[in-house]
Design an enzyme around this catalytic site. Sequence first.
Site, PDB file in Angstrom:
ATOM      1  N   LYS A  56     -46.575  30.594  11.079  1.00 39.64           N
ATOM      2  CA  LYS A  56     -45.729  31.792  10.948  1.00 39.64           C
ATOM      3  C   LYS A  56     -46.143  32.836  11.982  1.00 39.64           C
ATOM      4  CE  LYS A  56     -44.857  30.778   6.111  1.00 39.64           C
ATOM      5  NZ  LYS A  56     -45.165  31.009   4.704  1.00 39.64           N
ATOM      6  N   GLN A 100     -48.461  34.600   0.770  1.00 40.36           N
ATOM      7  CA  GLN A 100     -48.539  33.158   0.949  1.00 40.36           C
ATOM      8  C   GLN A 100     -48.906  32.508  -0.389  1.00 40.36           C
ATOM      9  OE1 GLN A 100     -47.732  31.383   3.793  1.00 40.36           O
ATOM     10  NE2 GLN A 100     -47.973  29.598   2.485  1.00 40.36           N
ATOM     11  N   ASP A 123     -39.353  36.880   1.502  1.00 45.60           N
ATOM     12  CA  ASP A 123     -39.151  35.541   0.942  1.00 45.60           C
ATOM     13  C   ASP A 123     -37.960  35.498  -0.022  1.00 45.60           C
ATOM     14  OD1 ASP A 123     -40.695  33.465   1.934  1.00 45.60           O
ATOM     15  OD2 ASP A 123     -42.495  34.102   0.853  1.00 45.60           O
TER      16      ASP A 123
END
Length: 291
Positions: A56, A100, A123
């Site tokens: 990422k 994460q 997200d």
Amino acid sequence: MKLTKKIMDGIKVSNFFKKKLKKTLLFYKNQGHRTPHLAVILIGTNPASLIYVQHKKLACKNVGIKFVLYHFSKNISETSILKKINHLNNNDKIDAILIQLPLPIHINSAHICNSISPYKDVDGFHPYNIGSLCQKNPTIIPCTPRGIITLMKFYDVPTYGLNSVIVGASNIVGRPMNLALLLHGCTTTVTHRFTKNLKEHTKKAELLIVAIGKAEFVDSSWIKEKSIIIDVGINKQNDGSIVGDVKFKSVIKKASLITPVPGGIGPMTILSLLQNTIDIYKKNIKKYLKY
Ligand code: NAD
């Protein structure tokens, strides 16, 4: 038809869109705007998480997004993480926040994900964003479902009226995928570990999306002739190689289109992270534009 023509290439497609994002950010920079800023919280040293975060970071660097990692030890308390998120929520220079997953078991993932401002929830897991998707009013769409839709659109997959079956009903893939497919006119079925006669469902699917985390679980006997197969699974084998949830070599002969693993949905998910970050950024800088 040559078998390679059946492959939906996530690397090629994500690179195509990443070039466009890079140009967009250059345009904003030339207009005098600040750089988009993504804050990532990583807890512990889960090897897969460390690799995903590195990917990422690299992707952000390549398109011009500022990436800042907050890496905490696995023993950190939930209260300390909530405090950090509150601080990031209130920092106007930070556009997007990502936690994460998975988190260590002493930390309640739902508490943490729900504490992110829904406007910075890159997200798209916050109940506000999932609820908006549910009400046909998408705000921030979770990255894997968004990536799958982007890939299917690139390959001109006619989604309206398609009978689709999703195997796996997780909060991050299966459930939001169902909502995204409904939004694109599919007739959807979501299956999971308690589904009876799973194969009867998958054999009827014109579009089959598999996200269960079981190496090569689906072989050609599970699928309909000329169906479209999306393999989300990432499974590390003993020899270090990565395979999906679908037995690629046997399924490709029967399918009309298929995603490989690696090189399919993984890069598309990262692309969506960049797109979501930039979408949020664009809204933020608009607030400061003077006409
Ligand atoms: P999860 O463990 O949260 O959920 C798995 C789902 O599969 C559950 O709903 C469960 O009921 C279902 N399931 C498990 N065994 C089953 C079976 N035998 N039959 C039917 N259903 C079954 O997993 P997840 O987070 O959704 O991830 C699934 C896979 O996708 C993993 O391999 C993960 O690494 C991968 N993944 C890939 C990406 C990507 O970018 N490519 C993104 C997210 C997840």
